[in-house]
Design an enzyme around this catalytic site. Structure first.
Site, short mmCIF file in Angstrom:
data_model
loop_
_atom_site.label_atom_id
_atom_site.label_comp_id
_atom_site.label_asym_id
_atom_site.label_seq_id
_atom_site.Cartn_x
_atom_site.Cartn_y
_atom_site.Cartn_z
N HIS A 362 -10.17 69.92 79.68
CA HIS A 362 -9.21 69.67 78.61
C HIS A 362 -9.72 70.10 77.26
O HIS A 362 -8.95 70.45 76.38
CB HIS A 362 -8.74 68.21 78.66
CG HIS A 362 -7.69 68.03 79.71
ND1 HIS A 362 -7.99 67.61 80.97
CD2 HIS A 362 -6.37 68.32 79.70
CE1 HIS A 362 -6.89 67.61 81.70
NE2 HIS A 362 -5.89 68.04 80.96
N ARG A 469 1.35 67.70 75.10
CA ARG A 469 0.42 66.75 75.73
C ARG A 469 0.30 65.53 74.81
O ARG A 469 -0.52 65.50 73.89
CB ARG A 469 -0.96 67.40 75.92
CG ARG A 469 -0.97 68.52 76.97
CD ARG A 469 -2.39 69.04 77.19
NE ARG A 469 -2.50 69.88 78.37
CZ ARG A 469 -2.53 71.21 78.35
NH1 ARG A 469 -2.45 71.87 77.22
NH2 ARG A 469 -2.64 71.89 79.48
N ARG A 505 5.47 65.30 77.35
CA ARG A 505 4.91 64.74 78.58
C ARG A 505 4.37 63.34 78.31
O ARG A 505 3.72 63.12 77.29
CB ARG A 505 3.78 65.63 79.10
CG ARG A 505 3.18 65.10 80.40
CD ARG A 505 2.18 66.04 80.98
NE ARG A 505 0.93 66.06 80.23
CZ ARG A 505 -0.09 66.83 80.55
NH1 ARG A 505 0.00 67.67 81.56
NH2 ARG A 505 -1.20 66.79 79.85
N GLU A 603 1.90 69.30 90.32
CA GLU A 603 0.48 69.63 90.18
C GLU A 603 -0.37 68.97 91.26
O GLU A 603 -1.57 69.18 91.32
CB GLU A 603 -0.03 69.26 88.78
CG GLU A 603 0.27 67.85 88.33
CD GLU A 603 -0.13 67.59 86.87
OE1 GLU A 603 -0.88 68.39 86.29
OE2 GLU A 603 0.31 66.55 86.33
N ARG A 637 -11.93 71.18 88.45
CA ARG A 637 -11.65 72.16 87.41
C ARG A 637 -12.68 72.13 86.28
O ARG A 637 -12.73 73.03 85.45
CB ARG A 637 -10.23 71.96 86.85
CG ARG A 637 -10.03 70.65 86.16
CD ARG A 637 -8.56 70.33 85.91
NE ARG A 637 -8.14 70.64 84.56
CZ ARG A 637 -6.94 70.37 84.07
NH1 ARG A 637 -6.02 69.81 84.83
NH2 ARG A 637 -6.63 70.67 82.84
N CYS A 674 3.33 75.77 83.45
CA CYS A 674 2.69 75.40 82.19
C CYS A 674 1.18 75.34 82.29
O CYS A 674 0.50 74.90 81.37
CB CYS A 674 3.24 74.07 81.66
SG CYS A 674 2.89 72.69 82.74
C1 PEP Z 1 -1.85 71.46 84.55
O1 PEP Z 1 -2.43 70.64 85.27
O2 PEP Z 1 -1.65 72.64 84.88
C2 PEP Z 1 -1.35 71.05 83.24
C3 PEP Z 1 -0.64 71.87 82.50
O3 PEP Z 1 -1.69 69.82 82.79
P1 PEP Z 1 -3.12 69.48 82.18
O4 PEP Z 1 -3.88 70.77 82.05
O5 PEP Z 1 -2.88 68.80 80.89
O6 PEP Z 1 -3.73 68.58 83.22
MG MG Z 2 -2.38 68.53 84.84
#
Ligand code: PEP
Ligand code: MG
Length: 754
Positions: A362, A469, A505, A603, A637, A674
């Protein structure tokens, strides 16, 4: 030989740091093999060199000085071939190089065994014999087993520290450090090293101008800690065992002792800031105790470290509040948190460099949202020693350059200008639609979460905010923002973007986004209490947020609400029920609010496969490929160790995204993407071909993706998609998509979007 191996392995496991492990190994191996020399070389990847770290048999003064280029000599050969090199007459071998610095005449028998972890060469274990000697297969197997053991027990940050201690000259010139992921862009600025509030060993050194004031600050911290210990002692007198009470007394004694306090003060007066001076003194002092034979005294070293930590925490509380940032701050650290990033005034923050983290952490997303170049996963970064140095962040080649030479500096300044020019060159696309020459129109939206980028989005020709976000606002505060405050924030966002749609969101914390005032400590945070799961478990907070959104929507007609991390129909039903309740509460209070458009993030794999059911319950779907990729591929991630495995162009990810796009559209609803891939030209090309209705990305990518869409035929993109669908691997897909972009005259886009 097996017994010797077992004994050495046990001994290695008992040592405290790599230096000790190296010394132990060279002595033991030399004896076990009855050989003349045993040495350990470790890789300094930042300089492409192998450094002699320990030796028994060569001149001790060569340690830290002998540096071989990878592939230089037989030692380099073992590293580059990643296999043992065992020769009876080294000087006769074509790869042989005589190293004068060792001060020895050539040795003949040579065996070098690479030390490898996770496919990366960490170093080479070498044995040498003055006479000709071919080491036996058993001896080779013995060294291979030891090298594997060594690879497992040392970690790269420890090696970095050893390398850093060995050669101060390592930082006297320009230093390139490679990362694993980045946020695109270039920046030049001054390193400001940040570190977690709890890590004494990682506190950097920092020069100060006013040692007297710094010494006073330290003395005050000591006095406050003493008072606190006394208070604790009083309070705990009835609860603590005599042993534990003695510990508190011992702490107080230590605080009163000359060594700890005066040692730190001396270092402060020599020009180091209090936390750095404290770290150096405490570690030195703790080491003395660790070396002692008496087991009671040995254990006191842990107390000293603990006490040092307590003092540091005190010093840091003020430090965080009072931190001053230079105008061109490059934030650096082992791990940079969202709140550390947000602590820097946006106009001063020019770049980020971090040891850990990946492109979809993030912090990385935030950096991209703010168009701040960043490099993550630089495993050989010694952050503690870089504070105040000049740094280039090169998000295109994914590396940082410390102390660039004047020529390099000049070149980067030129590139920074060129980059700005390219962005200006795309400005004419601002008010044109993202439409292919053969008429396929895609909506381009921005991902956002801060006012800074909302205002910029308004003027950059996006069709709306595809992902707001909301949690980012929560990070700017010390506790949960109330309904009224949230409502003002959301109304402002909706107003700025009106009449373009804005997708708000609901709170998505947990995972790697832990709020300071809602700490979540879990073993598996990405599979834990996160996103909608928290909201459903805290309906009071969730409904307050929903009411705040609805109230903002009552004044502006461009509101959509998006639920993150939906994994089942039951969860979605509950979220919709709470939304209905929030709305009727507002209606009961006399505020008439229209039902908003509602969407789900796809997701979590279960949501992708249950999409036919879920999509009937809402108005739209937004595919979050950042999380979808991590959950489908079982790749964290944020983990730089497995960053190479994380690729949204993996055929399985593309297959699922395509499936969801088709099923949502079959249900007559719009679907967007997104995740970060929407802003990557090669990926966006394939998403376009799949027929996505919208792509939402960081603002910095919007014009580049618009340029791509306006340059490429939809049908040609679909042919490309059909072609790559037969490929079985992400790299091949990316190469083909990039080649396609080049064929269509978009190579400069690729250069700036690498
Ligand atoms: C995602 O998971 O692709 C997303 C856009 O949300 P975040 O990156 O905020 O988890
Ligand atoms: Mg996400």
């Amino acid at each position: 030989m097996l017994d010797t191996l077992r004994r050495i392995v046990q001994a290695i496991n008992a040592v405290r740091n790599p230096s000790e492990a190296f010394s132990l190994i060279v002595t033991e191996v030399k004896a076990a093999l009855h050989t003349d020399v045993c040495s350990v070389y470790m890789a300094d990847h930042s300089r492409g060199e192998l450094v002699l770290m320990a030796t028994d048999g060569l001149r001790p003064s060569a340690v830290g000085k002998v540096r071989l280029k990878f592939e230089q000599g037989l030692t380099g050969l073992a590293a580059s071939r990643t296999e043992p090199i065992n020769v009876d007459d080294a000087p006769a071998h074509p790869a042989f190089r005589y190293i004068a610095a060792t001060g020895e005449s050539p040795f003949h028998g040579f065996i070098g065994v690479p030390i490898i972890r996770r496919r990366r060469v960490l170093g080479v274990l070498v044995a040498q014999q003055r006479e000709q000697r071919k080491y036996t297969a058993d001896e080779e197997a013995f060294l291979v087993a030891l090298a594997a053991q060594l690879a497992g027990c040392i970690n790269s940050s420890e090696i970095r520290q050893v390398l850093a201690r060995l050669g101060d000259d390592a930082l006297s010139g320009t230093l390139f450090l490679e990362g694993v992921a980045s946020a695109r862009g270039l920046a030049l600025g001054e390193a400001v090293v940040v570190f977690p509030a709890t890590a004494l060993a990682q506190v950097p050194d920092k020069d100060i101008n006013d040692p007297v004031a710094e010494a006073t600050r330290f003395r005050e911290a000591v006095a406050a800690e003493l008072a606190e210990l006394q208070r604790l002692g009083e309070r705990m007198r009835l609860l603590l065992s005599p042993g534990d009470r003695a510990l508190l007394d011992a702490y107080a004694l230590l605080l009163g002792s000359d060594s700890l306090v005066n040692g730190t003060l001396e270092r402060i007066h020599a020009g180091n800031w209090a936390p750095g001076a404290l770290r150096a003194t405490v570690l030195e002092y703790a080491d003395i105790f660790t070396e002692m034979d008496d087991s009671y005294l040995k254990e006191r070293s842990a107390d000293i470290l603990d006490l040092g930590q307590r003092l540091l925490n005190r010093l840091q509380v003020e430090q965080v509040v009072n931190r001053e940032y230079p105008d061109n701050t490059i934030l650096m650290g082992e791990e940079i948190s969202v709140s550390q990033l947000l602590d820097v005034p946006p106009e001063k923050l020019k770049g980020l460099v971090s040891v850990h983290g990946t492109g979809t952490s993030h912090v990385a997303l935030l950096a991209r949202g703010l168009s701040i170049p960043a490099v993550f996963g630089i495993s050989n970064l010694p952050p503690g020693r870089l504070n105040g140095r000049e740094v280039v962040v090169d998000g295109y080649t994914v590396r940082a350059c410390i102390q660039p030479s004047p020529a390099l500096r000049q070149e980067y300044l030129r590139l920074i200008d060129e980059e700005a020019e390219m962005s200006r060159g795309l400005q004419h696309l601002r008010d044109l639609p993202a439409e292919t020459p053969d008429g396929r129109r895609v909506e381009l939206h921005a991902n956002s979460g801060l006012f800074a980028d909302i205002a910029a989005a308004r003027n950059s020709g996006v069709d709306g905010i595809g992902l707001y976000r909301s949690e980012l606002h929560f990070f700017l505060r010390d506790d949960f923002p109330g309904e009224e405050e949230q409502s003002l924030v959301y109304a402002r966002v909706l107003r700025i973007m009106e009449p373009h749609p804005v997708v708000l969101r609901t709170l998505d914390v947990g995972g790697d986004k832990s709020l300071p005032y809602l700490p979540i400590n879990e073993q598996n945070p990405f599979l834990g209490w996160r996103g909608i799961r928290i909201s459903l478990d805290q309906p009071d907070l969730f409904k307050a947020q929903l009411r705040a959104m609805l109230r903002a929507g009552a004044e502006h007609a461009n509101l959509s609400i998006l639920f993150p991390m939906i994994s089942s129909a039951g969860e979605l039903r509950e979220a919709l029920e709470l939304l209905r309740a929030a709305r009727s509460e507002l209606c009961d209070s006399g505020l008439a609010v229209e039902p908003p458009r509602v969407g789900i993030m796809v997701e979590v794999p279960s949501a992708a496969y249950q999409i036919d059911t879920l999509i009937r319950m809402v108005d739209f779907a937004s595919i979050g490929t950042n999380d979808l990729t991590q959950y489908l591929l079982a790749v964290d991630r944020n983990n730089d160790r497995v960053a190479k495995l994380y690729d949204p162009l993996h055929p399985a990810v593309l297959g699922v995204v395509r499936y969801v796009v088709e099923r949502v559209q079959a249900a007559g609803r719009p679907v967007g993407i997104c995740g970060e891939m929407a802003g990557d030209p090669a990926s966006a090309l394939l998403l376009l071909a799949m027929g996505a209705d919208s792509l939402s990305m960081n603002l910095g990518s919007v014009l580049k993706i618009k340029w791509m869409i306006r340059s490429i035929g939809y049908r040609a993109a679909q042919d490309l998609l059909a072609e790559v669908t037969t490929f079985d691997d992400a790299t091949a897909i990316r190469e083909r998509a990039n080649a396609f972009l080049e064929e269509h005259g978009l190579s400069s886009l690729l250069r700036l979007a690498k």
